[in-house]
Design an enzyme around this catalytic site. Structure first.
Site, PDB file in Angstrom:
ATOM      1  CG  MET A  12     -44.331  18.521  63.923  1.00 31.07           C
ATOM      2  SD  MET A  12     -44.000  19.407  65.460  1.00 31.07           S
ATOM      3  CE  MET A  12     -42.542  18.516  66.043  1.00 31.07           C
ATOM      4  CG  HIS A  70     -57.082  10.125  66.689  1.00 32.02           C
ATOM      5  ND1 HIS A  70     -56.321   8.990  66.621  1.00 32.02           N
ATOM      6  CD2 HIS A  70     -56.654  10.796  67.800  1.00 32.02           C
ATOM      7  CE1 HIS A  70     -55.466   8.976  67.636  1.00 32.02           C
ATOM      8  NE2 HIS A  70     -55.644  10.047  68.363  1.00 32.02           N
TER       9      HIS A  70
END
Length: 476
Positions: free
Chosen positions: A383, A404
């Protein structure tokens, strides 16, 4: 002497790791960015390969876990054909994250997928300029905090739609929802959702089953997990497209610089847990009586049992696909409520915890994203770091698989003890119900995403298309 120089008489860290693995019978070699793991005494076991950027440590625990899966067999037949690991490779509870294992078509390894079945990523883009977004942002945050974290999402379901979801996935579920739209779904554009199903990696390679359905036959059911992100590193994030890296591909996919975007990361929640835990034990129970258990501790299934697992896995996969769809729809409906009639089209939805049938093999991906030629690939950062939209190049050597994410640098336990100044949370806006979630998922708990992207581009796995910078993250 520089700080990076090894202390005289003391082996470098990587040399110690290689020596420790050698003591466990695992030979390790490196060529460029590729690490090769093998057991010399097992000539019939494929060598496992790990792609790591320079400076990224090879986890000895993850290496041992990957080699165990590379050696999986079943007495009735079936073998592992290839084992690879992506650059976000790190140890898991039993299975390394970032592992890609291809088996012969008659054998499966349920534990290679685990309990977070069909966890994956979903990306939408929004034609909304940043200043207009800021004007109504407080109202949007309040609405989404309720929907995503506080249970005000209002998603009642007719029991027929839920049964259709388990059995046949998103298309059958959507058909029932259109017949009986309830709650927030009464406001949704079901025609748009239907056309967007074509932009999903797959809607289930195998048939699901209502065996796992626990809702009974009450006319209206409020499933406690549908439309929720879940714990761990799952999230819903609003982003801005801050760089176009391949104009042709970005244009083809409807992506432009300056657009807002939102990304959803979630899976099959309680259904995946139920299926994964059941089949972890079932694989052990089905091992032929009188035969020694595999020394690796990895239990494969074969024949009819493998078919049964695929049905159960596909049921959870169906649930996970609709769960992501609903999370995205909640965001899209709130955007329309606060900013007017926005299309917010889907760019791509893809899994990174699933078995897929490819080139006649069962490809198990655990924390690894399909990267088929010409198809989008979503690789999130933390984030505090950007996420990337890539295009798959279909690398056969790497089993058409990409990372991923960047991978964890710190366990959640260690991340909780980060000093606030070192956590990397300055300038990060994250909405969460508990403060410890911010530390667990702090940017400093993750590796740098840039070298992870670069090494996969250099290896011919993916090509860059666009970069998205995080603006606002929701963590459950």
């Amino acid at each position: 002497m520089s700080k990076s120089a090894p202390t005289p008489g003391k082996p470098a860290k990587i040399e110690r790791i290689v020596a420790a693995l050698a003591r466990q019978g695992l030979a390790v070699s490196r060529t460029g960015s590729v690490w090769t793991l093998a057991r010399p005494e097992r000539a019939d076991t494929p060598r496992a390969e790990v792609l790591l950027p320079d400076g990224f440590p090879l986890s000895s625990k993850a290496a041992v876990q990957l080699e165990r899966f590379a050696s999986a067999t079943h007495p009735a037949g079936g073998t592992v054909v290839a084992a690879r690991a992506t650059p976000d490779f790190h140890a898991g509870a039993r299975v390394p994250v970032g592992a890609v294992v291809a088996t012969s078509p008659d054998m499966l390894v349920p534990e290679a997928i685990g309990t977070d079945i069909n966890c994956g990523m979903r990306l939408h883009v929004v034609d909304l300029d940043y200043e207009r977004f800021l004007a109504a942002k407080p109202k949007l945050v309040a609405s989404l905090r309720g929907d995503l974290l506080l249970g005000t999402r209002d998603l009642p379901m007719d029991y027929r739609s839920l049964r259709a979801l388990y059995r046949a996935g998103a298309p059958a579920w959507l058909e029932q929802v259109r017949a009986t739209p309830l709650g927030r779904m009464a406001l949704a554009d079901c025609e748009q959702i239907e056309t967007e199903l074509e932009r999903c990696y797959e809607l289930g390679s195998f048939e699901g089953s209502t065996t796992w359905f626990r809702g009974g036959e009450r006319e209206i059911i409020r499933d406690p997990c549908l439309g929720t992100p879940g714990g761990g590193n799952h999230f819903v994030e609003i982003q801005v497209v801050d760089a176009i890296l391949d104009g042709r591909m970005a244009h083809a996919w409807g992506v432009r610089q300056g657009q807002l975007a939102f990304m959803v990361h979630s899976g099959s929640r309680a259904v995946g847990v139920a299926v994964g835990e059941h089949w972890r034990e079932r694989a052990r129970d089905l091992w032929p009586t009188g035969l020694a258990h595999p020394s690796s501790g990895v239990f494969a299934v074969h024949g009819e049992a493998a078919k049964a697992y695929l049905e159960a896995m596909s049921t959870a996969a169906n649930y996970g696909a609709v769960n992501r769809l609903l999370l995205a729809e909640l965001v899209r409906l709130r955007l329309r409520e606060h900013y007017g009639d926005l299309a917010a089209p889907l760019v791509w939805d893809g899994p990174h915890n699933l078995v897929s049938r490819e080139r006649g093999l069962n490809v198990h991906r655990k924390g690894a994203t399909p990267a088929r030629a010409g198809e989008p690939v979503l690789i999130p950062g933390s984030m505090g770091q950007p996420s990337y939209l890539m295009v798959g190049l279909g690398s056969e050597h790497w089993l058409a698989s990409a990372s991923h994410g960047a991978g964890r640098a710190l366990t959640r336990h260690r991340a909780r003890h980060l000093d606030e100044r070192d956590a990397g949370l300055a300038g990060v806006e994250c909405i969460a119900l508990h403060a410890e979630r911010l530390r667990e998922e702090a940017p400093a708990a993750y590796k740098d995403i840039a070298p992870v992207i670069d090494v996969q581009v250099e290896a011919g796995i993916v090509g860059p298309v666009a970069r998205m910078r995080p603006l606002l993250t929701f963590k459950a």
